[in-house]
Design an enzyme around this catalytic site. Sequence first.
Site: not given
Ligand code: ZN
Length: 502
Positions: A264-265, A268, A295
């Site tokens: 997830h990170e 980003h 997101e």
């Molecule tokens: Zn996030």
Amino acid sequence: MHKKKEFESLKSLDTEITLLEQTAALLEWDEETQMPREGVQGRAEQLSLIRGYIYDKKTSSQIEDLSIALQQDDDTCSDVQKAMIRIYRREYEQTIKIPKQLVLDMSDAKSKGQVAWAQARKADDFSQFSSYLERIITLERAYADALGYEEHPYDALLDQYEQGMTTQLVTDVFKPLKKSVSTLLARIVSQPQVDDTFLYESYPKELQDKFGRMVLQNMGFDFSRAHMSESVHPFTTTVGPDDIRITTRYDEPSVSSPLFSTIHEGGHALYELGASNRITRGTVLAQGVSMSVHESQSRLWENIIGRSDEFWHYYYPQMQKIFPSQLADVSQEAFIRGINKVEPSMIRVNADEVSYNLHIILRFELEKALITGDLSVKDLPAAWNDTMKSLIGVVPNSDAEGVLQDVHWSAGLIGYFPTYVLGNLFGAQFYRTMCQQLPNSQDMIARGELQRVGSWLNHNIYQYGSIYPPQDLLMRVTGERLNSSYFITYLTEKYQNLYGLT
Ligand code: ZN
């Protein structure tokens, strides 16, 4: 462009602001990952000094003069120039609309509110927080009035986190989502429980770290421009044009949480890495454009790619090799079912990919009603429990695991929650376009060629940074306005297959 001199002045102010922001980000990253506990006082003073410099620059008479001088010049500007003017003008206009007293009152309400919230949560007693929340809601309404709105006061609050988003648009996209997800969840709940106990065995941290770094590298996470360390709450931050930091945490009971948090990170970070390039480098444009679009990238990598059959077709044999004793008797199919297990629960941050959306819809509906006054703060816990029951089918046993679970409201973040689900919708819509333009993308994922997927995302999304506003970017990439049907189709097909529903 007619006003070259004015634009050059804006650019040099932007450089200073960007450098100060990155310095603050580095101090914050250090505070979360390295700093000894007693360092907190000194760090607060350093950060407050830098934040003060940034505030002064953003609200200076120079920015005011430039905003006015550059106002009429859009037609002769490049997209990059337009974007920089748009961002500073918007920020300046928003700042001058809010009376100073309101800013001070809100800051006071937030710091007292967060302390009261933490105590109320510990004591499991909403009444200890309610008067603080009432004050925050009153001030949020005053903010909405000061910022201005066309249809709904909640529009002004939403727009702070997602430029151009309106209550009506969120309502329109959430309505079919709520219906489909509720139906899907009810069908899944009627099925036998999935066994995921193997995820909770003991998995050595160093090996989890090794596996996570291997996946990141393959995604295109460039370790010469980006860095991963540990913190209590995982996050991503940009501390320089070639210095993006992510964090993860390994003290979770399951092996899947740290891995998916890393992916997830990592999503980003890829966005931030791609956003800092030859054109945008060192400017305010070298970052993701909004909460929802950011997101969308983290969730696309984490859920749509990272929890897919194709991804594990490539990675499961490697995972088994690294963890032979833990996974020897677990088939690939059982593993994929385990990491995608759906189970209605009280806590949003632990929710699965299906019910998560309902947790957010609940918060959106309650926030809207609080802002219009249709719901009073004293009735909030009961409204929370009733909505949990009707939407997710579970009722919290206490305020702590119900209405008090999130920090957001005590921090004055009203209008923020919808961006999490909007991220799912943006992500699925981008992904569908990618599959059309790159028809064999699923085969690439199954062969572990994640960088080819990353290149498409970089070419179509990341490299633009903040040049185009979120909904313009969506239109440029997908040729369409925000449409929840792509996410609904993705989610329904995936979980019908996983749970054998026909
Ligand atoms: Zn996030």
